[in-house]
Design a protein around this motif. Structure first.
Motif: not given
Length: 199
Positions: A142-152
């Motif tokens: 996240k600190n590197l700018g990542g947009q993260i989603a977690i698979a369900s």
């Protein structure tokens, strides 16, 4: 259009990979898959065999949308180059999601030009048993700018390593097992003697 980009070392591809691919087909407009060399891993099997096994795995997936394909020409030692190839093929207005297992989270900050990569894709993290998705693993990305989603979905507790090291065929689908035997690719474990022998 929303495209999932899923590269895997596939050494060999497993039922766990297949479960992930089935799920991706339900969520995304298109799923592009390829076998890749991971610079943080050593590989026993030539890339062309891993790509062939991945194709067999895909052919064994019954999806009514027919929205999954092996895109082996996307394969690159650097994921950023893969994404650039995908953008050239499908256009800049396509939304790309890079799919990775939670076991790779700790590697991500060391990837080639990772900040550039994270500006061009969303990350979808698939949980793998034994690899927690927590603030300690997510924070650096996240600190590197990542947009993260977690698979369900949670991956099956099987791995390519389990097959390579212990001959655990429960991890594999029948077409993959047949191909391995046909091509004599790995040492298999004899279930009776617990010794290794060439298939």
């Amino acid at each position: 259009m929303k495209i999932a980009l899923f590269g895997t070392s596939a050494d060999p591809p497993t039922a766990g990979h297949q479960k992930i691919l089935r799920w991706l087909c339900e969520v995304y407009d298109w799923v592009a898959v390829w076998a890749a060399d991971n610079p943080f891993k050593s590989h026993q099997t030539p890339l062309e065999h891993r790509a062939t096994m991945l194709q067999l795995l895909i052919e064994d997936i019954d999806t009514p949308r027919s929205n999954i394909t092996l895109e082996q020409d996307l394969s690159s030692f650097r994921t950023l180059e893969t994404v650039e190839k995908a953008q050239a093929r499908w256009g800049d207005d396509t939304e790309f999601t890079l799919v990775i297992g939670s076991d790779l989270l700790h590697q991500l900050p060391r990837w080639y030009r990772i900040q550039n990569l994270l500006q061009q894709v969303e990350l979808l993290i698939v949980a793998r048993p034994g690899y927690a998705i927590d603030k300690y693993s997510l924070e650096p990305v996240k600190n590197l700018g990542g947009q993260i989603a977690i698979a369900s979905l949670t991956g099956i507790d099987v791995s390519s390593t389990a097959y390579r090291e212990h001959g655990d065929t429960q991890a594999l689908t029948p077409p993959i097992i047949a191909y391995i035997h046909q091509q004599h690719l790995y040492k298999c474990q004899d279930a009776t003697t617990k010794r290794y022998q060439v298939c």
